[in-house]
Structures are given as C-alpha cells and as structure tokens.
Design a protein around this motif. Structure first.
Motif, mmCIF file in Angstrom:
data_model
loop_
_atom_site.group_PDB
_atom_site.id
_atom_site.type_symbol
_atom_site.label_atom_id
_atom_site.label_comp_id
_atom_site.label_asym_id
_atom_site.label_seq_id
_atom_site.Cartn_x
_atom_site.Cartn_y
_atom_site.Cartn_z
ATOM 1 N N PRO A 251 46.998 56.109 -30.216
ATOM 2 C CA PRO A 251 47.321 55.167 -31.297
ATOM 3 C C PRO A 251 47.319 55.888 -32.646
ATOM 4 N N ARG A 252 47.947 55.283 -33.627
ATOM 5 C CA ARG A 252 47.958 55.879 -34.962
ATOM 6 C C ARG A 252 46.576 55.772 -35.608
ATOM 7 N N HIS A 253 45.954 54.621 -35.394
ATOM 8 C CA HIS A 253 44.615 54.442 -35.962
ATOM 9 C C HIS A 253 43.600 54.171 -34.867
ATOM 10 N N LEU A 254 42.471 54.791 -35.035
ATOM 11 C CA LEU A 254 41.364 54.497 -34.126
ATOM 12 C C LEU A 254 40.290 53.738 -34.908
ATOM 13 N N ILE A 255 39.823 52.650 -34.346
ATOM 14 C CA ILE A 255 38.798 51.847 -35.025
ATOM 15 C C ILE A 255 37.520 51.962 -34.208
ATOM 16 N N LEU A 256 36.528 52.604 -34.758
ATOM 17 C CA LEU A 256 35.324 52.878 -33.967
ATOM 18 C C LEU A 256 34.111 52.142 -34.535
ATOM 19 N N PRO A 257 33.745 51.022 -33.941
ATOM 20 C CA PRO A 257 32.575 50.275 -34.419
ATOM 21 C C PRO A 257 31.297 51.111 -34.271
ATOM 22 N N LEU A 258 30.424 50.991 -35.230
ATOM 23 C CA LEU A 258 29.171 51.759 -35.185
ATOM 24 C C LEU A 258 28.229 51.211 -34.128
ATOM 25 N N SER A 259 28.471 49.985 -33.722
ATOM 26 C CA SER A 259 27.616 49.410 -32.689
ATOM 27 C C SER A 259 28.505 48.992 -31.522
ATOM 28 N N GLN A 260 28.383 49.692 -30.400
ATOM 29 C CA GLN A 260 29.209 49.348 -29.252
ATOM 30 C C GLN A 260 28.331 49.020 -28.070
ATOM 31 N N HIS A 261 27.105 48.724 -28.326
ATOM 32 C CA HIS A 261 26.163 48.622 -27.223
ATOM 33 C C HIS A 261 24.992 47.782 -27.685
ATOM 34 N N LEU A 262 24.094 47.508 -26.758
ATOM 35 C CA LEU A 262 22.839 46.855 -27.119
ATOM 36 C C LEU A 262 22.049 47.802 -27.997
ATOM 37 N N GLY A 263 21.261 47.261 -28.888
ATOM 38 C CA GLY A 263 20.370 48.117 -29.654
ATOM 39 C C GLY A 263 20.869 48.346 -31.069
ATOM 40 N N VAL A 264 20.378 49.428 -31.649
ATOM 41 C CA VAL A 264 20.587 49.677 -33.080
ATOM 42 C C VAL A 264 21.936 50.370 -33.295
ATOM 43 N N PRO A 265 22.689 50.001 -34.337
ATOM 44 C CA PRO A 265 23.961 50.681 -34.613
ATOM 45 C C PRO A 265 23.745 52.149 -34.964
ATOM 46 N N ILE B 279 34.250 53.001 -38.278
ATOM 47 C CA ILE B 279 34.858 54.195 -38.863
ATOM 48 C C ILE B 279 36.307 54.203 -38.404
ATOM 49 N N ILE B 280 37.227 54.327 -39.367
ATOM 50 C CA ILE B 280 38.645 54.291 -38.990
ATOM 51 C C ILE B 280 39.240 55.675 -39.169
ATOM 52 N N ILE B 281 39.839 56.145 -38.095
ATOM 53 C CA ILE B 281 40.423 57.492 -38.115
ATOM 54 C C ILE B 281 41.931 57.378 -37.982
ATOM 55 N N GLU B 282 42.626 58.095 -38.858
ATOM 56 C CA GLU B 282 44.067 58.196 -38.682
ATOM 57 C C GLU B 282 44.318 59.441 -37.846
ATOM 58 N N THR B 283 44.922 59.279 -36.685
ATOM 59 C CA THR B 283 45.069 60.417 -35.780
ATOM 60 C C THR B 283 46.194 61.316 -36.266
ATOM 61 N N ASP B 284 46.049 62.634 -35.967
ATOM 62 C CA ASP B 284 47.102 63.571 -36.381
ATOM 63 C C ASP B 284 48.007 63.940 -35.214
ATOM 64 N N GLY B 285 47.743 63.391 -34.072
ATOM 65 C CA GLY B 285 48.615 63.621 -32.917
ATOM 66 C C GLY B 285 48.392 64.972 -32.254
ATOM 67 N N GLU B 286 47.463 65.761 -32.760
ATOM 68 C CA GLU B 286 47.310 67.112 -32.198
ATOM 69 C C GLU B 286 46.228 67.179 -31.145
ATOM 70 N N GLU B 287 45.369 66.183 -31.108
ATOM 71 C CA GLU B 287 44.302 66.151 -30.116
ATOM 72 C C GLU B 287 43.522 67.479 -30.096
ATOM 73 N N ARG B 288 43.188 67.968 -31.273
ATOM 74 C CA ARG B 288 42.422 69.220 -31.334
ATOM 75 C C ARG B 288 40.953 68.949 -31.041
ATOM 76 N N TRP B 289 40.445 69.666 -30.052
ATOM 77 C CA TRP B 289 39.066 69.444 -29.611
ATOM 78 C C TRP B 289 38.072 70.224 -30.448
ATOM 79 N N THR B 290 36.924 69.715 -30.555
ATOM 80 C CA THR B 290 35.807 70.484 -31.072
ATOM 81 C C THR B 290 35.359 71.420 -29.934
ATOM 82 N N THR B 291 34.521 72.386 -30.228
ATOM 83 C CA THR B 291 34.093 73.269 -29.131
ATOM 84 C C THR B 291 33.123 72.525 -28.224
ATOM 85 N N LEU B 292 33.360 72.696 -26.952
ATOM 86 C CA LEU B 292 32.536 71.989 -25.979
ATOM 87 C C LEU B 292 31.722 73.002 -25.200
#
Ligand code: SF4
Ligand code: SF4
Lengths: 509, 348
Positions: A30-44, A99-112
């Motif tokens: 998607p162009r925008h990702l919407i990531l709620p700080l609380s997606q689970h039980l418990g503290v955000p 947190i809203i992220i505008e994606t750049d379409g490159e899917e660049r990973w952080t080091t894993l």
C-alpha cells in the motif's frame, strides 16, 4: 489419542470452502501504512521515530510500553509522515495513536540477525528475540507471546491451536496447508523455549488438507519429531477457545480466573508458531500476516498475505469487493468479530479475517421477543453458565447476583445469542454488565485510595500534634517525665481512636 | 443469517424462533384436536375457535391497556396455544361463558398482569382451568359421550344453539348426551368398594385400557409430542420423567393390589396425562430450565398426578400438579445449577 468433550457448543455452517478454493496471494504494497501503537492486550508501545524520519523495513519504530506490551516495526521502508490519531479496529469505533508511513516501494530491509540452529540459543534468548520481534498471539486477543513463553513451571503439554473453529476464517488452514514446515519449525523453537515434554497440534476435522499437510511435514522431519502429535478434533464451535481446546485434549479444566500453565499446559496459535520461526531463524519481526477476505460481497474470496498497517479498504479492493452492495465489514469471524465502523482502518496483527456482508443478506431489524426460559442458551453455553439468568440480572442491573452467576467466566463466544429463539442480544447485555461492574470497581478503588490518603493524613496530623505536645512538655520545667509520657500517650490514643472510627483501611490496590 | 447487531455474534441460528416454536406446538396438537372433534362432536370445534377468539381479543385489549404495541406479541402464537390447551381440558359441550371466563382469566390475569409472555410464573391455561374447576365444578365434569357410545348426536346448529343459549332440540336432555369421565367413574366406583375389573366391565365409558375413544386422542397426542421432541422443540426430559414417575408409582400400587388400583396404562392413557406431559408441563416459561431440573420437575408432576387421582378431591390432577410444580420450579432451578467450567469438580 483419547479426546474429551466440553459441555454445550454449537455446530455452525463452516463457509470455509469459499476462501480455500483460491491459493494464498500476496497483497500489493500500500502507499500508506497505518500502524496503531496498541495492537494487542496491554500497554501501548512508545514511538521511537518522529515525523520525517526515514525507516527501513523491519526497523523498530516503537518500543514496548511495559511488561505486557509489544514493540512495533515498520512493515515496509519509507518515511514517517505522521504520528496521529486514526480510526482503528475497535468495537466502539475509536481512534487511537498511529504511526503513518509513506512507503517508498523499495522494501529495503534493515539488517537482520539470522540463526541457523535454535538449539544453540538459551530459552531466555529466544524469549527476548520473540519479544523484540513484536510477536503477539495471532489467533485471538493478541496477548504478547513472550510472556506465555516464560512459564516458570514444568510444561507437560504444549498445544498448537489450529482448530480455527469460527465460520469463514481459513487463514490458519491455508497456513498449515502451504507452510506446514514453518509451523512445525516454530513449534520446535517454542518447545525448546518452554522445555515442553509433549506437543499436540490440534486441527478441527473440517480441515483434512491442513491435517494431511501437517502430518506429511512431520514425517519428513529429520530430527525433533518425537513427542509431537497432530490431532484431528471434532468441529464444534468454540473448540478453538483456549480453555475448551485444553479440555478436549487433556480432559482438564483451567480453573476459573486461572491460566493454562496451572495445569502444566501452554497454548499457542499455529500462526504465532510460524511467526516465531521467522523471527528466530531469519530475525524477521512480525510485519505481515495471513488474512482471510471473504463473504458475499467479494468476487474472489481468498487468503491474502498482507503487511500489518495496510488499510482494510485496499485489501477489500484487491479481492474484488463490490462496494455498491457492501453492507458491512466484520473484522474477525461472525461469532466474535467486530463490525468496522470505518473501512480506512488498518489491518492489525490480530486481524485474521475480513468478512463482508452483502446488502439484503442481513436482517435489518431483528425482532426481539421476551425470554421464554427455554434453556436453549444454557444447553449451548460451553462454560455451563445459565445465560438466561445472566440476562435477567443484567437487565435488572443486579450486578451482585450476576457475579454470583459467574458472569466473568463468560468468554463472549456468542453461542447463547446464536441459538436464542427470542433473538435476544444476550452477549451485548453481558458486555454491558461487565463494563458497568469494572467501572464500579474502579470507582470503589479510587474512593478507597482517597479514603486511605485521608486517613493517613489524619494520622500524620495527630502524630505531629502529639509530638509537638511532647516537645512542649519537655521544654516546660516542672513537668515530670510521668506527665510527659501521659500526655504523649493520650495524644496517641486520640489518634488511634480517630483511625478506628474511620474503619480499617483495605489494601486492594 | 446475518443480523444487524451492535456487537457480536453477527449471525443467528435460523432453526428456532419463539414464534416458530409456538406454532410447531400448535401444529403438533392439531391431529389430536381433529380426532377429539371427530369423536366428541362439533362442540370441540366451537370450543377451540371460541377460545382462540377470546384469547386473542383479551391479549389485544391487555396489550393496549399496558401501552404495548400489538406486534410482535399478538402474533407470537402463545395466546392461541393457551386457548387450545384450555379448550382441550374443557368438556365438549361447555357453554360459551365457561370457555370465555376460563380463557379470559388465563390471558388477562395469569399472563398479562404478570407482564406477558415469559414473565408468568404459572401456566396460564392451567390457571384458567383451575379457576373454572373451583368455581363451576359441575359444568366441568359433564362430559359428552364419545360418538360411538351415544345414541343421540347433535349436529352443528344444535350444538351451536346449546353452547350459546343452553337449549337442546326437543326431546333431548343433557343427561342423555353426557356422562362422567372415565377417571371420574373409576374414582367414585373405587370409593364404593368395587374392583377395577368389575368397574371397567360394567361401565360403557371404558375401552381396553382407558376411556373409550380417548385412546385415539391420546395416541395422537403422544405422536405429536414425540414429533416435537424429534424437532427439538421440546426436550425429552419432562415428558419422560412425568410419564415415567406416573407409570412407576401406579405400577407399584397396581402390583400390590390390582383389584383396587387402576393399571399403569389406565393412568397414562386417561385424563390429561399425555397432554400434560408433552404440551403443558413442557411450557418453558413455567418449567425448570436445566435438564436435571426438568427431570425432577417432570417426576414431581407425575407423582402429584397419581396422588391427586388416588386420594384427592378431584378426578384428575394434571392442572394442580403442574401449578404446584410451577411453584417449585425456581427452587429446583436453584438446586440444579450446573457446575460452571473451571469451578471445583474433579477437574477444577
Ligand atoms: S435461549 Fe433465549 S429465550 Fe431461551 S432461555 Fe435463553 S435467553 Fe431465554
Ligand atoms: S457468550 Fe458467555 S454466556 Fe453466552 S454461551 Fe458464550 S460463554 Fe456462555
């Protein structure tokens, strides 16, 4: 393997084949990702980024806000364009910080950080990795998984829940069909982390393909396959409820208000296991999940692997939703899911299904008749409650009596309301009663706290007064020690009397 | 079927609706009602229709007095069912005012004044019946003879004129058309010291096991009841426990003294035992709700029927037994609460 059964439950039309007919697909970025700080039980979670920051895929963008909390990662690379309130999937249609992220379409990973052999790792290290990966229970309420991986007690049985008992939902089914290996690898890792003696994977009998695929994968396991059983259980809603599943598999009941670990049991969902595998083996945090997109307004019902944060609207569009006839979208299944007030809400970690309802397929004003005490609800209740009694008490706001009837053991499975011939929205009454009671308890707690503070203040004042009196007495010549003591004694006595008059403080905080 | 709801669940079982349940019970009563009318004449039909008319009328009046909308209550079938059950319990030639008083009392007092369907502690039809039994005992025991026994029958217009004005065609007396019920005869004759075999041979109202003609009505009621169980409209617990306990106690007494105790089959197939077991005691509103509770409840009714029939002042005891156990139902429910999951027991 011997199986047990639980009281009640209902046979529901499955509606699974609609979405299992098509293969697993990947949802477009998607162009925008919407990531709620609380997606689970418990503290955000607490944000680690600010607006304008560039983020890489898999980068942690919010850290856990407490013990019962999970971190959040960027599901794709791009730029943080906002941190603000957005509508989120919540029964009351609330907005919450995202947190809203505008994606750049490159899917660049952080080091894993990869790890080829989990057995090299200490259980504590695995738990930490799982925590850092932001993994929450993917089957239900989304309890942070690492907590359940720290049982602090011998685990006799580790259960992987692949029952998926709610109609329409097939994301676990598809996962087990297509990625059985990952699920089993995850199981081995969890087994190592909790040092479980025995493992069971439970699958409802209406998923023979998943069952065979899991069996097949298990047979081809080179090592570690011992003491793992894959079990087909009768399809009876809510067999996938944690406590019901444990009863079916072990014959034991988790005590009311207790946890499975009290029976030496730990239970995880199959999708959680797959996520654990990816987190430990490849260092990948939880960035995506499989979601079933189905229902009568969808042209091609299927399962999508989608990034968390993808707006529901886009997922619906991907599967050819006819928005002209779309009446409602339910996130979750028809028995326990929530109606989405807004289709711009994002897919969250716990979002297992998007169920669409077509216009005309829904009874608009269901006629509610009086309760005729037919007892069908009680026959259906998997917890052996008396739903009709709960209902009478909830209606009459008799909150003491409703608690005597064990309201808080109700798992809100909806069986009672499903069978009620009078069409009474029973679960709605229970939710209302539960929230009223919680509210009352909260107020009582606050009042107690205030009273205690008041008492402590009174005591302090009295003590100070006594001390002043004592100092005063000491300064004055001619007053004997005896008199001094008597004065202090009298002041203390007064303080004590005032304390006991107020009633003993309670310590229920 | 999906339904609009504030919160889950979003689907509802299509198999059951309260209205549907009521109408299935009504449907299950119809064959027996037809046989009853066939055997006992037009009076049965007039009774039923009049009762239904009065029931719906009283329901409508009470709903509007209580400021409630007529729908959906009036269409839920419960008033019709009450009317039919009461009509079954009344003599075929009951005068119009008897039916009207009974039904009106059942609906107005026993049902609506308590708050309508679901709120009444007592079975309305049985309250209506008992009120009549206590106020007009003579009228209630005048039962017409089954067609096969009576030499005289009334056609439709003669029946209508009798029911509504009390006049019979010239040359006919009510005594020629009616007699006491089999249970009644049995009771009085036993009191006079006759043996059961003797009584059944001497009185034409008796057939092979119970009253002549009654057997057919009862067999059809039984069939209707079994169909209701099969359709899961009612559960088997109450009928089985009721008939089981009636059978067992009567068998006990029969075994001890067959000369002076009627056979268990006589008990089951006389009076309102079968009607009571499948159609009256199973009224969910006034019965015990858990399955174990239902067994106690049904067994209690069966036992009480036997006691009242054997030693009580009235020939049949179904209505009193049901009402007494209605009173006990909340207590039974209290003591038969199921063990909640995760609470105590061997596993908890
Ligand atoms: S199923 Fe509905 S009508 Fe029947 S007892 Fe329960 S709440 Fe009442
Ligand atoms: S919602 Fe609660 S009361 Fe109703 S069936 Fe489920 S557990 Fe029982």
């Amino acid at each position: 393997m011997k199986l047990w059964s639980f009281h009640g439950g209902i046979a529901l039309p499955g509606h699974k084949q609609e979405s299992t007919g098509n293969p697993l697909r990947t949802a477009p970025l998607p162009r925008h990702l919407i990531l709620p700080l609380s997606q689970h039980l418990g503290v955000p979670a607490e944000p680690l980024v600010s607006v304008g920051d560039k983020v890489l895929k898999g980068e942690m963008i919010a850290r856990p806000g407490g013990f019962v909390s999970a971190p959040l990662h960027a599901s794709s690379s791009g730029t943080v364009i906002a941190i603000e309130e957005r509508p989120v999937p919540h029964p009351s249609g609330l907005s919450a910080p995202c947190i809203i992220i505008e994606t750049d379409g490159e899917e660049r990973w952080t080091t894993l950080q990869q790890q080829s052999d989990y057995r090299q790792l200490e259980p504590a290290t695995i738990r930490e990795q799982i925590r850092q990966a932001g993994i929450v229970g993917l089957g239900g309420a989304g309890f942070p998984s690492y907590i359940k991986l720290n049982p602090g007690k011998t685990v006799r049985t580790l259960i992987l829940n692949g029952a998926e008992c709610e109609p329409y939902i097939t994301c676990d089914d598809i996962l087990m069909r297509e990625r059985a290996e990952e699920v089993l690898q995850g199981l081995l890792i969890i087994r190592h982390a909790v040092q479980a003696l025995h493992c069971i994977v439970a699958i409802e009998e209406n998923k023979p393909e998943a069952f065979h695929s899991m069996q097949h994968a298990l047979q081809h396991f080179s090592e570690g396959a011992n003491a793992i059983e894959i079990v087909s259980i009768p399809a009876r809603y809510p067999a996938g409820g944690e406590k019901q599943l444990i009863k079916v598999l072990t014959g034991q009941e988790v005590p009311s208000g207790g946890l499975p670990i009290q029976l030496g049991v730990v239970c995880h969902n199959v999708a959680t296991a797959a996520a654990v595998f990816r987190a430990v083996r490849y260092g990948e945090p939880l960035l995506s999940r499989i979601v079933t997109v189905t229902g009568s307004a969808i042209a091609e019902p299927c399962n999508l692997e989608a990034l968390t944060g993808t707006p529901v609207m886009e997922l619906l569009a991907t599967c050819g939703t006819d928005f002209n006839v779309l009446e409602e979208v339910i996130m979750g299944g028809p028995m326990m899911g929530i109606v989405l007030a807004d289709h711009e809400v994002p897919l969250v970690k716990t979002g297992n299904c998007l169920l669409t309802v077509r216009r005309g397929e829904m009874e608009q004003h269901p006629t509610v008749m009086p309760c005729i005490r037919c007892g069908k609800c009680a026959d259906a209740c998997p917890v052996s409650l008396l739903p009709q009694q709960l209902y009478w008490h909830a209606r009459a706001k008799e909150f003491d009596k409703i608690q005597e009837q064990n309201l808080f053991d109700c798992i809100e499975c909806g069986c009672c309301a499903y069978v009620c011939p009078s069409n009474i929205p029973l679960v709605q009454y229970y939710r209302f009663a539960k929230s009223e009671i919680r509210e009352q308890q909260e107020q009582k707690r606050k009042a107690d706290l205030a009273r205690r503070r008041h008492e402590q203040r009174e005591q302090r004042l009295a003590r100070e007064k006594a001390e002043r009196a004592a100092r005063h007495a000491r300064k004055k010549p001619g007053i004997t020690d005896e008199k001094k003591k008597a004065a202090i004694q009298a002041a203390l006595e007064r303080a004590k009397a005032s304390k006991s008059k107020q009633g003993a403080p309670t310590d229920d905080v | 079927m999906f339904k609009k709801a504030l919160s889950s669940p979003h689907i509802h079982c299509p198999d059951f609706s309260t209205r549907g349940l009521m109408f299935q019970v009504i449907l299950a009563l119809l064959p027996a009602a037809a046989a009853y009318a066939w055997l006992f004449g037009w009076g049965v039909v007039i009774n039923m229709l009049l009762a239904i008319f009065v029931a719906l009328g009283s329901e409508a009046v009470m709903l509007s007095l209580r400021g409630r909308p007529l729908q959906p209550s009036i269409g839920d079938g419960s008033a019709i069912l009450t009317a039919m059950l009461l009509a079954f319990a009344l003599p075929p030639l009951a005068p119009w005012w008897l039916t009207t008083i009974g039904v009106a009392f059942a609906i107005v007092v026993a049902k609506q004044l308590y708050g309508g369907l679901g709120f009444n502690p007592f079975n309305p039809a049985m309250i209506g019946y008992v009120v009549l039994l206590v106020s007009f005992p003579r009228e209630l025991t005048l039962w017409s003879l089954p067609a096969s026994l009576s030499t005289q029958t009334l056609d439709l217009s003669a029946t209508l004129s009798y029911v509504f004005s009390g006049t019979l065609p010239p040359g006919l007396t009510i005594d020629a058309l009616t007699s006491a019920t089999p249970l009644d005869v049995m009771k009085t004759q036993l009191r006079l010291g006759h043996a059961t075999g003797e009584i059944m041979a001497a009185h034409p109202v008796f057939g092979l096991v119970g009253g002549k003609g009654w057997i057919w009505v009862n067999l059809l009621l039984l069939a209707g009841g079994v169909w209701l169980i099969y359709r899961r409209v009612i559960s088997w617990h109450i009928p089985a426990a009721l008939l089981g306990s009636l059978f067992t106690v009567s068998l006990l007494f029969y075994a001890l003294d067959p000369q002076h105790a009627p056979s268990p089959l006589f008990h089951l197939f006389s009076g309102a035992a079968i009607l009571g077991a499948f159609f009256i005691a199973t009224d969910p509103v006034t019965a015990a709700t858990s399955n174990i509770g239902r067994i106690w409840y049904g067994a209690g009714i069966g036992l009480l029927i036997f006691v009242i029939r054997s030693w009580g002042g009235f020939p049949d005891g179904v209505a009193f037994s049901v009402l007494l156990m209605n009173m006990a139902a909340p207590t039974i429910d209290h003591y038969t609460r199921p063990r909640v999951f995760g609470h105590g027991g061997k596993d908890g």
